[in-house]
Design a protein around this motif. Structure first.
Motif, PDB file in Angstrom:
ATOM      1  N   GLN A   1       0.795  -1.224   0.000  1.00 11.92           N
ATOM      2  CA  GLN A   1       0.000   0.000   0.000  1.00 11.92           C
ATOM      3  C   GLN A   1       0.834   1.283   0.000  1.00 11.92           C
ATOM      4  O   GLN A   1       0.288   2.386   0.043  1.00 11.92           O
ATOM      5  N   LEU A   2       2.142   1.169  -0.093  1.00 12.46           N
ATOM      6  CA  LEU A   2       2.999   2.346  -0.027  1.00 12.46           C
ATOM      7  C   LEU A   2       2.702   3.354  -1.137  1.00 12.46           C
ATOM      8  O   LEU A   2       2.435   2.998  -2.278  1.00 12.46           O
ATOM      9  N   ASP A   3       2.768   4.635  -0.764  1.00 11.75           N
ATOM     10  CA  ASP A   3       2.671   5.727  -1.730  1.00 11.75           C
ATOM     11  C   ASP A   3       4.074   6.199  -2.085  1.00 11.75           C
ATOM     12  O   ASP A   3       5.030   5.976  -1.318  1.00 11.75           O
ATOM     13  N   THR A   4       4.222   6.864  -3.206  1.00  9.82           N
ATOM     14  CA  THR A   4       5.541   7.401  -3.579  1.00  9.82           C
ATOM     15  C   THR A   4       6.004   8.428  -2.560  1.00  9.82           C
ATOM     16  O   THR A   4       7.202   8.576  -2.319  1.00  9.82           O
TER      17      THR A   4
ATOM     18  N   LEU B   1      -1.945   7.413   6.697  1.00 11.71           N
ATOM     19  CA  LEU B   1      -2.393   8.569   5.935  1.00 11.71           C
ATOM     20  C   LEU B   1      -1.795   8.612   4.537  1.00 11.71           C
ATOM     21  O   LEU B   1      -0.688   8.138   4.305  1.00 11.71           O
ATOM     22  N   SER B   2      -2.545   9.182   3.612  1.00 11.98           N
ATOM     23  CA  SER B   2      -2.047   9.506   2.279  1.00 11.98           C
ATOM     24  C   SER B   2      -2.337  10.983   2.056  1.00 11.98           C
ATOM     25  O   SER B   2      -3.494  11.384   1.934  1.00 11.98           O
ATOM     26  N   PHE B   3      -1.293  11.782   2.044  1.00  5.47           N
ATOM     27  CA  PHE B   3      -1.486  13.228   2.002  1.00  5.47           C
ATOM     28  C   PHE B   3      -1.928  13.731   0.633  1.00  5.47           C
ATOM     29  O   PHE B   3      -2.658  14.706   0.525  1.00  5.47           O
ATOM     30  N   THR B   4      -1.499  13.067  -0.432  1.00  4.01           N
ATOM     31  CA  THR B   4      -1.837  13.535  -1.773  1.00  4.01           C
ATOM     32  C   THR B   4      -2.806  12.608  -2.500  1.00  4.01           C
ATOM     33  O   THR B   4      -3.459  13.020  -3.450  1.00  4.01           O
ATOM     34  N   ASN B   5      -2.890  11.360  -2.048  1.00  2.96           N
ATOM     35  CA  ASN B   5      -3.752  10.389  -2.715  1.00  2.96           C
ATOM     36  C   ASN B   5      -5.046  10.223  -1.916  1.00  2.96           C
ATOM     37  O   ASN B   5      -5.123   9.419  -0.984  1.00  2.96           O
ATOM     38  N   THR B   6      -6.061  10.971  -2.272  1.00  4.08           N
ATOM     39  CA  THR B   6      -7.317  10.960  -1.511  1.00  4.08           C
ATOM     40  C   THR B   6      -8.105   9.662  -1.687  1.00  4.08           C
ATOM     41  O   THR B   6      -8.991   9.359  -0.897  1.00  4.08           O
TER      42      THR B   6
ATOM     43  N   LEU C   1      15.531   4.183  -5.369  1.00  4.78           N
ATOM     44  CA  LEU C   1      15.178   5.607  -5.406  1.00  4.78           C
ATOM     45  C   LEU C   1      14.917   6.074  -6.834  1.00  4.78           C
ATOM     46  O   LEU C   1      14.043   6.923  -7.073  1.00  4.78           O
ATOM     47  N   GLU C   2      15.669   5.513  -7.779  1.00 11.42           N
ATOM     48  CA  GLU C   2      15.439   5.842  -9.179  1.00 11.42           C
ATOM     49  C   GLU C   2      14.050   5.353  -9.616  1.00 11.42           C
ATOM     50  O   GLU C   2      13.354   6.029 -10.391  1.00 11.42           O
ATOM     51  N   TYR C   3      13.663   4.203  -9.107  1.00 10.43           N
ATOM     52  CA  TYR C   3      12.335   3.672  -9.418  1.00 10.43           C
ATOM     53  C   TYR C   3      11.246   4.594  -8.861  1.00 10.43           C
ATOM     54  O   TYR C   3      10.248   4.878  -9.534  1.00 10.43           O
ATOM     55  N   VAL C   4      11.455   5.072  -7.642  1.00 13.68           N
ATOM     56  CA  VAL C   4      10.484   5.972  -7.014  1.00 13.68           C
ATOM     57  C   VAL C   4      10.341   7.255  -7.829  1.00 13.68           C
ATOM     58  O   VAL C   4       9.225   7.738  -8.080  1.00 13.68           O
ATOM     59  N   GLU C   5      11.463   7.808  -8.250  1.00 13.32           N
ATOM     60  CA  GLU C   5      11.428   9.043  -9.047  1.00 13.32           C
ATOM     61  C   GLU C   5      10.721   8.817 -10.378  1.00 13.32           C
ATOM     62  O   GLU C   5       9.995   9.694 -10.866  1.00 13.32           O
ATOM     63  N   LYS C   6      10.914   7.649 -10.949  1.00  9.77           N
ATOM     64  CA  LYS C   6      10.242   7.314 -12.208  1.00  9.77           C
ATOM     65  C   LYS C   6       8.731   7.294 -12.007  1.00  9.77           C
ATOM     66  O   LYS C   6       7.969   7.798 -12.846  1.00  9.77           O
ATOM     67  N   ARG C   7       8.287   6.718 -10.904  1.00  8.67           N
ATOM     68  CA  ARG C   7       6.857   6.672 -10.605  1.00  8.67           C
ATOM     69  C   ARG C   7       6.291   8.082 -10.430  1.00  8.67           C
ATOM     70  O   ARG C   7       5.183   8.377 -10.903  1.00  8.67           O
ATOM     71  N   LYS C   8       7.054   8.939  -9.775  1.00  7.00           N
ATOM     72  CA  LYS C   8       6.598  10.310  -9.561  1.00  7.00           C
ATOM     73  C   LYS C   8       6.466  11.058 -10.885  1.00  7.00           C
ATOM     74  O   LYS C   8       5.512  11.804 -11.099  1.00  7.00           O
TER      75      LYS C   8
ATOM     76  N   GLN D   1       5.770   9.817 -13.619  1.00 10.54           N
ATOM     77  CA  GLN D   1       4.603   9.271 -14.309  1.00 10.54           C
ATOM     78  C   GLN D   1       3.300   9.678 -13.630  1.00 10.54           C
ATOM     79  O   GLN D   1       2.222   9.214 -14.000  1.00 10.54           O
ATOM     80  N   ASN D   2       3.441  10.560 -12.613  1.00 13.37           N
ATOM     81  CA  ASN D   2       2.281  11.035 -11.838  1.00 13.37           C
ATOM     82  C   ASN D   2       1.541   9.895 -11.145  1.00 13.37           C
ATOM     83  O   ASN D   2       0.305   9.906 -11.033  1.00 13.37           O
ATOM     84  N   LYS D   3       2.317   8.935 -10.674  1.00  7.83           N
ATOM     85  CA  LYS D   3       1.747   7.807  -9.943  1.00  7.83           C
ATOM     86  C   LYS D   3       1.800   8.105  -8.448  1.00  7.83           C
ATOM     87  O   LYS D   3       2.860   8.397  -7.895  1.00  7.83           O
ATOM     88  N   ASP D   4       0.656   8.022  -7.784  1.00  7.56           N
ATOM     89  CA  ASP D   4       0.630   8.221  -6.332  1.00  7.56           C
ATOM     90  C   ASP D   4       1.097   6.981  -5.589  1.00  7.56           C
ATOM     91  O   ASP D   4       1.760   7.068  -4.562  1.00  7.56           O
ATOM     92  N   LYS D   5       0.718   5.801  -6.109  1.00  9.54           N
ATOM     93  CA  LYS D   5       1.091   4.555  -5.459  1.00  9.54           C
ATOM     94  C   LYS D   5       2.468   4.107  -5.922  1.00  9.54           C
ATOM     95  O   LYS D   5       2.861   4.330  -7.067  1.00  9.54           O
ATOM     96  N   LEU D   6       3.188   3.448  -5.032  1.00 11.33           N
ATOM     97  CA  LEU D   6       4.520   2.963  -5.364  1.00 11.33           C
ATOM     98  C   LEU D   6       4.444   1.759  -6.305  1.00 11.33           C
ATOM     99  O   LEU D   6       5.317   1.558  -7.145  1.00 11.33           O
ATOM    100  N   PHE D   7       3.376   0.977  -6.169  1.00 14.88           N
ATOM    101  CA  PHE D   7       3.196  -0.203  -7.018  1.00 14.88           C
ATOM    102  C   PHE D   7       1.783  -0.202  -7.608  1.00 14.88           C
ATOM    103  O   PHE D   7       0.850   0.301  -6.989  1.00 14.88           O
ATOM    104  N   ASP D   8       1.645  -0.765  -8.787  1.00 16.78           N
ATOM    105  CA  ASP D   8       0.337  -0.842  -9.449  1.00 16.78           C
ATOM    106  C   ASP D   8      -0.435  -2.054  -8.930  1.00 16.78           C
ATOM    107  O   ASP D   8      -0.486  -3.115  -9.561  1.00 16.78           O
ATOM    108  N   LEU D   9      -1.010  -1.902  -7.761  1.00 15.27           N
ATOM    109  CA  LEU D   9      -1.769  -2.982  -7.136  1.00 15.27           C
ATOM    110  C   LEU D   9      -3.171  -2.485  -6.795  1.00 15.27           C
ATOM    111  O   LEU D   9      -3.335  -1.362  -6.320  1.00 15.27           O
TER     112      LEU D   9
END
Length: 211
Positions: A17-20, A37-42, A69-76, A78-86
């Protein structure tokens, strides 16, 4: 998800459930924050087993070397709030898919055992290696989110406290040194073909099982 569970002792749903935004740097130490909490992902439906599971954990060196960390930046980017597509599954959270995938994989290589060899085994493994490395109990509790007065949880397998991040970082890297036999750095070799290694490993496990 499996690598983070092995190297930090987190639970299935905690990692799924981790967010970026849960990955950040504190005093020069890259960390993961396990919070509800998720501050940006409502739309996020994050949850933890209880309040003392909220904690900040330094990211192990081996995970940093694997370009996390490079993976996290890539997700950001891509405007992805979640760290993984689950997908979120009611009554199961975000971890349902990785639990089922892990079960299918362990069955396919012949090592699955009902309620024994499951995704949660990573947490038990981390705890065992923490004990073998003589990590102080309060530090292990702080990393894994066990209650300070829950003797059964610690012995079977901390509340976010005043343990300095640098102490957590030293402990988590010491624990992960005991996983050197896994040679996780091989994952950085982009030139190699992973299939032969995987097949060879599977055959080795199956042959040992037959013996």
């Amino acid at each position: 998800c499996s690598l983070l569970a092995l190297t930090t002792g987190c639970c299935e749903n905690e990692v799924a459930q981790l967010d970026t935004e849960d990955v950040f740097t504190v005093d020069g130490i890259p960390c993961i924050q396990f919070i509800k909490l998720s501050f940006t992902n409502t739309e996020s439906k994050k949850k933890l087993k209880n309040d003392h599971r909220e904690r900040t954990v330094p990211i192990p060196d081996i995970i940093l070397k694997l370009k996390f960390l490079e993976y996290v930046e890539k997700r950001k980017k891509q405007n992805k709030d979640k760290l993984f597509d689950l997908n979120y599954i009611k009554n199961h959270g975000y971890g349902d898919a990785i639990g089922k995938d892990f079960k299918r994989y362990t069955k396919s290589i012949g090592v699955y055992k009902e309620r024994i060899k499951v995704f949660h085994s990573f947490r038990h493994t981390f705890n065992l290696h923490a004990k073998n490395q003589h990590i102080k109990r309060v530090i292990s509790q702080s990393i894994c989110g066990w209650s300070e007065d829950d003797d059964s949880s610690y012995n079977h397998y901390g509340h976010e406290d005043d343990v300095p991040l640098i102490d957590k970082q030293d402990a988590i890297n010491k624990i992960n040194c005991s996983f050197d036999f896994l040679h996780l750095e091989r994952l950085l070799d982009e030139d190699r073909n992973p299939k032969p290694l995987v097949v060879k490993r599977r055959k080795s496990i199956l042959n040992n099982k037959k013996k």
